[in-house]
Design a protein around this motif. Structure first.
Motif, PDB file in Angstrom:
ATOM      1  N   UNK A   5      17.101  27.822  75.943  1.00  6.23           N
ATOM      2  CA  UNK A   5      15.727  27.779  76.440  1.00  6.23           C
ATOM      3  C   UNK A   5      15.133  29.173  76.571  1.00  6.23           C
ATOM      4  N   UNK A   6      15.918  30.098  77.125  1.00  2.00           N
ATOM      5  CA  UNK A   6      15.419  31.473  77.268  1.00  2.00           C
ATOM      6  C   UNK A   6      15.205  32.119  75.904  1.00  2.00           C
ATOM      7  N   UNK A   7      16.100  31.850  74.966  1.00  2.00           N
ATOM      8  CA  UNK A   7      15.943  32.418  73.625  1.00  2.00           C
ATOM      9  C   UNK A   7      14.718  31.835  72.932  1.00  2.00           C
ATOM     10  N   UNK A   8      14.475  30.529  73.100  1.00  2.00           N
ATOM     11  CA  UNK A   8      13.304  29.924  72.479  1.00  2.00           C
ATOM     12  C   UNK A   8      12.027  30.518  73.072  1.00  2.00           C
ATOM     13  N   UNK A   9      11.966  30.617  74.376  1.00  2.00           N
ATOM     14  CA  UNK A   9      10.786  31.179  75.023  1.00  2.00           C
ATOM     15  C   UNK A   9      10.612  32.653  74.670  1.00  2.00           C
ATOM     16  N   UNK A  10      11.699  33.414  74.750  1.00  2.00           N
ATOM     17  CA  UNK A  10      11.630  34.845  74.449  1.00  2.00           C
ATOM     18  C   UNK A  10      11.242  35.125  73.005  1.00  2.00           C
ATOM     19  N   UNK A  11      11.822  34.382  72.077  1.00  2.00           N
ATOM     20  CA  UNK A  11      11.508  34.609  70.661  1.00  2.00           C
ATOM     21  C   UNK A  11      10.098  34.162  70.326  1.00  2.00           C
ATOM     22  N   UNK A  12       9.619  33.096  70.968  1.00  2.00           N
ATOM     23  CA  UNK A  12       8.244  32.686  70.728  1.00  2.00           C
ATOM     24  C   UNK A  12       7.279  33.756  71.236  1.00  2.00           C
ATOM     25  N   UNK A  13       7.500  34.230  72.455  1.00  2.00           N
ATOM     26  CA  UNK A  13       6.600  35.240  73.015  1.00  2.00           C
ATOM     27  C   UNK A  13       6.714  36.573  72.281  1.00  2.00           C
ATOM     28  N   UNK A 111      14.996  40.969  60.318  1.00  2.00           N
ATOM     29  CA  UNK A 111      16.375  41.424  60.462  1.00  2.00           C
ATOM     30  C   UNK A 111      16.596  42.217  61.745  1.00  2.00           C
ATOM     31  N   UNK A 112      15.651  43.034  62.127  1.00  2.00           N
ATOM     32  CA  UNK A 112      15.819  43.861  63.340  1.00  2.00           C
ATOM     33  C   UNK A 112      14.507  43.913  64.107  1.00  2.00           C
ATOM     34  N   UNK A 113      13.979  42.742  64.425  1.00  2.00           N
ATOM     35  CA  UNK A 113      12.750  42.722  65.208  1.00  2.00           C
ATOM     36  C   UNK A 113      13.064  42.352  66.656  1.00  2.00           C
ATOM     37  N   UNK A 114      12.045  42.327  67.482  1.00  2.00           N
ATOM     38  CA  UNK A 114      12.235  42.099  68.917  1.00  2.00           C
ATOM     39  C   UNK A 114      12.909  40.760  69.199  1.00  2.00           C
ATOM     40  N   UNK A 162      -2.646  43.382  68.878  1.00  2.00           N
ATOM     41  CA  UNK A 162      -1.903  44.638  69.044  1.00  2.00           C
ATOM     42  C   UNK A 162      -1.696  44.934  70.530  1.00  2.00           C
ATOM     43  N   UNK A 163      -2.694  44.686  71.354  1.00  2.00           N
ATOM     44  CA  UNK A 163      -2.548  44.929  72.792  1.00  2.00           C
ATOM     45  C   UNK A 163      -1.521  43.988  73.418  1.00  2.00           C
ATOM     46  N   UNK A 164      -1.550  42.719  73.025  1.00  2.00           N
ATOM     47  CA  UNK A 164      -0.547  41.770  73.530  1.00  2.00           C
ATOM     48  C   UNK A 164       0.844  42.231  73.143  1.00  2.00           C
ATOM     49  N   UNK A 165       0.983  42.692  71.920  1.00  2.00           N
ATOM     50  CA  UNK A 165       2.284  43.165  71.429  1.00  2.00           C
ATOM     51  C   UNK A 165       2.753  44.386  72.215  1.00  2.00           C
ATOM     52  N   UNK A 166       1.839  45.287  72.505  1.00  2.00           N
ATOM     53  CA  UNK A 166       2.216  46.483  73.286  1.00  2.00           C
ATOM     54  C   UNK A 166       2.623  46.116  74.707  1.00  2.00           C
ATOM     55  N   UNK A 167       1.901  45.197  75.328  1.00  2.00           N
ATOM     56  CA  UNK A 167       2.278  44.770  76.676  1.00  2.00           C
ATOM     57  C   UNK A 167       3.642  44.091  76.672  1.00  2.00           C
ATOM     58  N   UNK A 168       3.881  43.254  75.687  1.00  2.00           N
ATOM     59  CA  UNK A 168       5.182  42.592  75.587  1.00  2.00           C
ATOM     60  C   UNK A 168       6.293  43.615  75.394  1.00  2.00           C
ATOM     61  N   UNK A 169       6.036  44.622  74.566  1.00  2.00           N
ATOM     62  CA  UNK A 169       7.030  45.677  74.370  1.00  2.00           C
ATOM     63  C   UNK A 169       7.297  46.449  75.650  1.00  2.00           C
ATOM     64  N   UNK A 170       6.237  46.738  76.408  1.00  2.00           N
ATOM     65  CA  UNK A 170       6.424  47.454  77.675  1.00  2.00           C
ATOM     66  C   UNK A 170       7.224  46.618  78.666  1.00  2.00           C
ATOM     67  N   UNK A 171       6.977  45.314  78.705  1.00  2.00           N
ATOM     68  CA  UNK A 171       7.730  44.432  79.612  1.00  2.00           C
ATOM     69  C   UNK A 171       9.203  44.396  79.207  1.00  2.00           C
TER      70      UNK A 171
END
Length: 189
Positions: A5-13, A111-114, A162-171
């Motif tokens: 469940x965590x992997x599904x949620x995390x990978x979707x986000x 191959x090596x994404x978030x 791009x902003x959503x992606x940056x916020x997700x990366x910061x989190x």
């Protein structure tokens, strides 16, 4: 089950605005909706998740549990760094209509994404590589489906993506650093 469940949620986000999702959106806009493209994206995402889970199993067999937790934190830090550093392309430069070429590019992006770093982190920390891979594959498939169905809207909202992606990366980066500190204090304190 929690790892799935965590992997599904995390990978979707983590897949929102990711390079693979935006490639699917760009190709869908350029070439029209194509079920084969979404299927190839889901297959390559599942393969990348399976590789991350396999790699975690290989590493976990040689490490103690505290070392696995530290490596899981580094994987979260890498996921945050990937989301912060790599910007998706909003215009496809695909000259052909080849599904094989699209699948190859998708696999290289995945191959090596978030999302794969999240699968690696959850598989290491929870000692559950198969559920983490299955959940990651499902989350990736959902993110790619969203990219295919809402392709025009996603391409129109480039700045917001791009902003959503940056916020997700910061989190993710903050979570990895915070958990690293907590683990260090827990095992050394």
């Amino acid at each position: 089950m929690n790892a799935a469940l965590w992997a599904m949620l995390g990978c979707f986000l983590a897949g929102i605005g990711a390079r693979d999702q935006m490639l699917v959106a760009a190709l869908t806009t350029r070439l029209g909706r194509h079920g084969g493209l979404l299927m190839m994206g889901a297959i390559t995402g599942a393969l990348a998740c399976a590789f991350a889970a396999w790699f975690s199993g290989e590493m976990a067999a040689q490490m103690t549990y505290p070392a696995r937790l530290v490596l899981a934190c580094f994987a979260l830090i890498a996921a945050g760094g990937e989301a912060l550093m790599f910007r998706p392309r909003f215009k496809a430069k695909e000259p052909t209509r080849s599904l094989f070429a699209a699948a190859l590019v998708l696999l290289m992006h995945q191959a090596a994404d978030a999302a794969r770093f999240i699968v690696l982190a959850l598989a290491l920390a929870g000692d559950a590589p198969i559920p983490a891979a299955a959940g990651g594959a499902a989350g990736t498939g959902l993110a790619l489906l969203l990219g295919g169905l809402a392709s025009e809207a996603m391409l129109d909202a480039q700045g917001g993506i791009v902003q959503i992606r940056r916020w997700a990366g910061a989190v993710l980066l903050g979570l990895g650093v915070g958990l690293s500190g907590w683990i260090w204090l827990g095992f050394n304190g």
